[in-house]
Design a protein around this motif. Structure first.
Motif, mmCIF file in Angstrom:
data_model
loop_
_atom_site.group_PDB
_atom_site.id
_atom_site.type_symbol
_atom_site.label_atom_id
_atom_site.label_comp_id
_atom_site.label_asym_id
_atom_site.label_seq_id
_atom_site.Cartn_x
_atom_site.Cartn_y
_atom_site.Cartn_z
ATOM 1 N N ASP A 450 -11.291 2.398 -20.467
ATOM 2 C CA ASP A 450 -9.894 2.577 -20.768
ATOM 3 C C ASP A 450 -9.525 3.856 -20.152
ATOM 4 O O ASP A 450 -10.277 4.711 -19.991
ATOM 5 C CB ASP A 450 -9.692 2.722 -22.241
ATOM 6 N N GLY A 451 -8.398 3.945 -19.881
ATOM 7 C CA GLY A 451 -8.029 5.165 -19.256
ATOM 8 C C GLY A 451 -7.894 6.212 -20.245
ATOM 9 O O GLY A 451 -7.317 7.216 -20.023
ATOM 10 N N GLU A 452 -8.424 6.030 -21.275
ATOM 11 C CA GLU A 452 -8.232 6.948 -22.325
ATOM 12 C C GLU A 452 -8.456 8.345 -22.051
ATOM 13 O O GLU A 452 -7.949 9.186 -22.705
ATOM 14 C CB GLU A 452 -9.189 6.647 -23.416
ATOM 15 N N HIS A 453 -9.315 8.579 -21.179
ATOM 16 C CA HIS A 453 -9.732 9.951 -21.059
ATOM 17 C C HIS A 453 -8.600 10.851 -21.256
ATOM 18 O O HIS A 453 -8.717 11.870 -21.865
ATOM 19 C CB HIS A 453 -10.242 10.241 -19.716
ATOM 20 N N LYS A 530 -9.021 6.094 -38.062
ATOM 21 C CA LYS A 530 -8.544 4.976 -37.267
ATOM 22 C C LYS A 530 -9.399 3.771 -37.489
ATOM 23 O O LYS A 530 -8.910 2.631 -37.565
ATOM 24 C CB LYS A 530 -8.561 5.333 -35.785
ATOM 25 N N LEU A 531 -10.624 4.054 -37.578
ATOM 26 C CA LEU A 531 -11.537 2.949 -37.760
ATOM 27 C C LEU A 531 -11.242 2.245 -39.066
ATOM 28 O O LEU A 531 -11.121 1.017 -39.135
ATOM 29 C CB LEU A 531 -12.977 3.466 -37.785
ATOM 30 N N VAL A 532 -11.127 3.062 -40.052
ATOM 31 C CA VAL A 532 -10.852 2.486 -41.358
ATOM 32 C C VAL A 532 -9.562 1.703 -41.310
ATOM 33 O O VAL A 532 -9.459 0.580 -41.816
ATOM 34 C CB VAL A 532 -10.721 3.601 -42.411
ATOM 35 N N ASP A 533 -8.660 2.335 -40.719
ATOM 36 C CA ASP A 533 -7.372 1.677 -40.647
ATOM 37 C C ASP A 533 -7.503 0.365 -39.908
ATOM 38 O O ASP A 533 -6.942 -0.662 -40.301
ATOM 39 C CB ASP A 533 -6.391 2.582 -39.925
ATOM 40 N N GLU A 545 -11.384 -5.976 -31.532
ATOM 41 C CA GLU A 545 -9.943 -5.853 -31.709
ATOM 42 C C GLU A 545 -9.584 -4.449 -32.085
ATOM 43 O O GLU A 545 -8.638 -3.866 -31.556
ATOM 44 C CB GLU A 545 -9.504 -6.763 -32.840
ATOM 45 N N ILE A 546 -10.332 -3.988 -32.993
ATOM 46 C CA ILE A 546 -10.034 -2.643 -33.456
ATOM 47 C C ILE A 546 -10.142 -1.663 -32.315
ATOM 48 O O ILE A 546 -9.328 -0.774 -32.158
ATOM 49 C CB ILE A 546 -11.003 -2.225 -34.575
ATOM 50 N N ARG A 547 -11.181 -1.893 -31.610
ATOM 51 C CA ARG A 547 -11.375 -0.978 -30.521
ATOM 52 C C ARG A 547 -10.191 -1.013 -29.573
ATOM 53 O O ARG A 547 -9.679 -0.007 -29.118
ATOM 54 C CB ARG A 547 -12.616 -1.326 -29.737
ATOM 55 N N ARG A 548 -9.775 -2.189 -29.275
ATOM 56 C CA ARG A 548 -8.678 -2.313 -28.330
ATOM 57 C C ARG A 548 -7.412 -1.681 -28.851
ATOM 58 O O ARG A 548 -6.733 -0.954 -28.150
ATOM 59 C CB ARG A 548 -8.374 -3.788 -28.083
ATOM 60 N N LEU A 549 -7.113 -2.010 -30.050
ATOM 61 C CA LEU A 549 -5.853 -1.532 -30.584
ATOM 62 C C LEU A 549 -5.879 -0.124 -31.125
ATOM 63 O O LEU A 549 -4.957 0.642 -30.902
ATOM 64 C CB LEU A 549 -5.382 -2.479 -31.657
ATOM 65 N N VAL A 560 -19.326 -1.767 -30.477
ATOM 66 C CA VAL A 560 -20.606 -1.569 -31.150
ATOM 67 C C VAL A 560 -20.587 -0.263 -31.899
ATOM 68 O O VAL A 560 -21.091 -0.169 -33.028
ATOM 69 C CB VAL A 560 -21.758 -1.559 -30.147
ATOM 70 N N ASP A 561 -20.022 0.697 -31.276
ATOM 71 C CA ASP A 561 -19.959 1.994 -31.935
ATOM 72 C C ASP A 561 -19.174 1.871 -33.225
ATOM 73 O O ASP A 561 -19.551 2.433 -34.265
ATOM 74 C CB ASP A 561 -19.275 3.022 -31.039
ATOM 75 N N LEU A 562 -18.103 1.160 -33.126
ATOM 76 C CA LEU A 562 -17.256 1.018 -34.313
ATOM 77 C C LEU A 562 -18.032 0.325 -35.412
ATOM 78 O O LEU A 562 -17.989 0.709 -36.576
ATOM 79 C CB LEU A 562 -16.013 0.194 -33.979
#
Length: 640
Positions: A450-453, A530-533, A545-549, A560-562
């Motif tokens: 993701d371009g998250e960086h 965020k994860l919890v959410d 999904e969570i990861r994506r959103l 996997v990390d999540l």
DNA sequence: CTTAGGG
DNA sequence: CCCTAAG
């Protein structure tokens, strides 16, 4: 009209040639002559002469006796060698010589006329060569030229000539051969095997010969035995050998060409078949012959190669392509029909590749190293001057023979096709021993993550949960000592890279064998939230999904990390919450580690509880919305 | 590729 | 975090 190059037979004029001194050679001098359409010879113009002279000068050096000797040997061996795979060594030497010759020839060819060369050169020249190989061929002057190109001389002849001039023994042989048209090529003397050309003498129609006879003829021509029983092929080969041309037609080949040449020529060159020496063309021819014999491994395919090359060269040189082409096609077709296609061997291929690689000349490239050797040599000779362009063109592809047909194959194809290592990215990744976000970004970008960086960097603010622990006032700002940085505001911290990270990075780089370990990233409170959410929204197990959103900005968190984190959270919530009262972290009181805020744990717990339930109900889905909200509402009070 | 789990 | 097994 063309100016034809004529070589004059030996000439004594040479005067101070080495040859003479040696006494071994008959000095042969080339005379440049223009051949008129009617066949008359006309003195060359100055220009012509000049042009040629240049070449000659260059050449002069070449033909040193020693060199010649080598060459000869080489050729001699050639025949033998050709058969066998291991004759490579000989070639190197030859090449050198070959080149020289080639150049000369080329030059000559280019000029298309011979000029009385310096004394230094002695090339036995012979008469003009008019080949009639092809019945079809026209007989105009032009034809002659063509034929010459196409037909021509054998490399050997060339060699022989040189050798003759150079070596005494050879000389003798040459002279003999010259004298005796009937005599087999002096070459025989040189060569271990003594071909009996007698069979070739005279006009004999190959068509009438038996396989055996053909084989004999073959032997006589190439100096080596052949086991090939293909009449057609044999005829061709022989014809080619004799004429040096590619144009030979499978049927109707008559030795007479050869013969004719011989007659005309004063000397027969010992060369392979006693090829006429029209040196000029010979050049190109030489190549052919060499190839022929060399390639031959008794395999028809060889001829194919040659033919192509020949054609090309000849075409290039003279610009006469037609005849050649035709002949080629014919040959190929015929051969193809006659013999089974032969697929290049791996080894063969390899050789080729090598050869090609080696030959800077490029052109040579063709077929197999070994096989090509002869060719190469020849080619070089021929090519140097004129083929430049050809080279360039040729370069990209290599010729291969398939079933007797030459095919150009892109070099690339030979190369490894493997896909690029996908790991290279990893390597990049490894990198950042340092932390530069930039690097990371870059890496990530490359990775396509993701371009998250960007976000990451900017938002990176988050402090690792552990550390900050409670701080969160609404946001996590705290910085703990650990980070070394204090993040004032979440937003700000750009450089929140922790020393740890760095260390880890390195570690992983070093440690991981091939794979580097993922950079360790402490989970920040915000991430946890965020994860919890996310879990609240999508339900546990929907990591992707969570990861994506929810973790769009955190490229480094994988589903996997999540999942892992969630698992940890659950564990924590269970352990911590329950004993919660202890309030203390069960296991460690380690200050550095800051426990996850109870609030969060609570939420986790709830979710955990809910989910399962919900899960049962399938309410999870519906639930998700509510739960998440609920969760937020409660615990989070300020989190989200 | 995504999940689950074990390590 | 990693790795692997299992959809």
């Amino acid at each position: 009209m063309e100016v034809e190059t004529l070589q004059d037979a030996e000439e004594t004029k040479n005067g101070g040639n080495d040859f003479e001194e040696n006494g071994s050679l008959d000095p042969v001098v080339y005379q440049l002559v223009r051949v008129e359409g009617d066949g008359t010879l006309v003195p060359p113009t100055e220009d012509e002469v000049l042009q040629i002279e240049q070449f000659l000068d260059d050449k002069v050096d070449l033909p040193s006796i020693d060199d010649v000797g080598n060459v000869e040997d080489f050729f001699t061996n050639d025949c033998m060698l050709l058969k066998e795979p291991d004759f490579e060594e000989g070639y190197s030497e030859l090449e050198t010589n070959g080149e020289i010759h080639t150049q000369q020839f080329d030059a000559d060819l280019e000029v298309d006329r011979l000029k009385p060369s310096d004394d230094s050169l002695d090339i036995p020249s012979k008469c003009t060569v008019v080949h009639d190989h092809k019945p079809d061929t026209e007989q105009g002057d032009n034809n002659i030229v063509h034929q010459d190109n196409a037909s021509t001389e054998t490399p050997k002849s060339t060699v022989l000539n040189d050798s003759c001039s150079a070596e005494k023994e050879k000389t003798d042989a040459c002279s003999r051969s010259v004298n005796n048209s009937s005599t087999g090529p002096s070459v025989s003397g040189v060569t271990s095997s003594v071909p009996d050309f007698s069979i070739l003498r005279g006009e004999v129609s190959l068509d009438n010969l038996t396989i055996r006879e053909l084989q004999e003829a073959f032997r006589a021509t190439f100096g080596r035995e052949t086991t090939v029983k293909d009449k057609l092929w044999l005829k061709r080969r022989i014809t080619m050998g004799l004429t040096n041309s590619c144009d030979v037609q499978s049927s109707g080949c008559v030795v007479k060409d050869y013969k004719i040449v011989c007659k005309d020529a004063k000397h027969e060159l010992p060369t392979i078949g006693g090829i006429p020496k029209a040196e000029v063309e010979a050049t190109s021819l030489v190549r052919y012959q060499v190839l022929g014999p060399g390639n031959e491994r008794d395999t028809p395919s060889c001829s194919y190669y040659r033919s192509e090359d020949q054609q090309r060269s000849s075409n290039r040189l003279k610009g006469v392509s037609t005849d050649n082409d035709e002949s080629e096609g014919t040959l190929q077709d015929e051969q193809g029909a006659a013999k089974r296609l032969r697929k290049p061997t791996k080894r063969y291929i390899e050789e080729l590749s090598d050869t090609e690689t080696l030959d800077s000349t490029g052109k040579l490239s063709s077929p197999g190293k070994r096989v090509a050797h002869g060719e190469v040599l020849l080619r070089q000779r021929v090519t140097p001057l004129q083929e430049v362009d050809s080279l360039s063109i040729t370069y990209p592809t290599r010729k291969d023979t398939f079933g007797g047909f030459s095919v150009h194959v892109p070099y690339a194809s030979r190369m490894r096709r493997g896909r690029p290592r996908r790991n290279f990215i990893s390597f990049l990744d490894d990198d950042p021993p340092v932390e530069c976000p930039e690097v990371q970004m870059a890496v990530e970008t490359m990775l396509g993550k993701d371009g998250e960086h960007v976000n990451h960097a900017s938002s990176a603010v988050e402090v690792p949960l552990t550390k900050n622990a409670e701080k969160k006032g609404g946001h996590i700002e705290t910085a703990e000592k650990k980070g070394g940085h204090i993040e004032t505001a979440d937003n700000k911290e750009i450089h929140s890279i922790e020393p740890e990270d760095i260390c880890r990075t390195d570690a992983k780089t070093k440690t991981k064998r091939g794979l580097k370990r993922k950079h360790h990233r402490a989970w920040t409170l915000s991430e946890v939230l965020k994860l919890v959410d996310g879990v609240a929204q999508f339900g546990p197990g929907k990591w992707s999904e969570i990861r994506r959103l929810s973790f769009a900005s955190y490229s480094y968190r994988t589903s996997v990390d999540l999942k892992d984190k969630w698992r940890n959270l659950l564990r924590a919530s269970q352990t911590q919450l329950s004993p919660e009262n202890d309030g203390v972290c069960p296991r460690k009181s380690n200050p550095s580690i800051i426990p996850i805020p109870p609030a969060i744990l609570l939420r986790v717990k709830e979710l955990a509880e809910l989910q399962p339930q919900a899960g049962n109900l399938a309410a999870a889905i519906k639930f998700s919305g509510q739960s998440s909200k609920a969760a937020q509402g409660r615990g989070s009070s300020g989190f989200l």
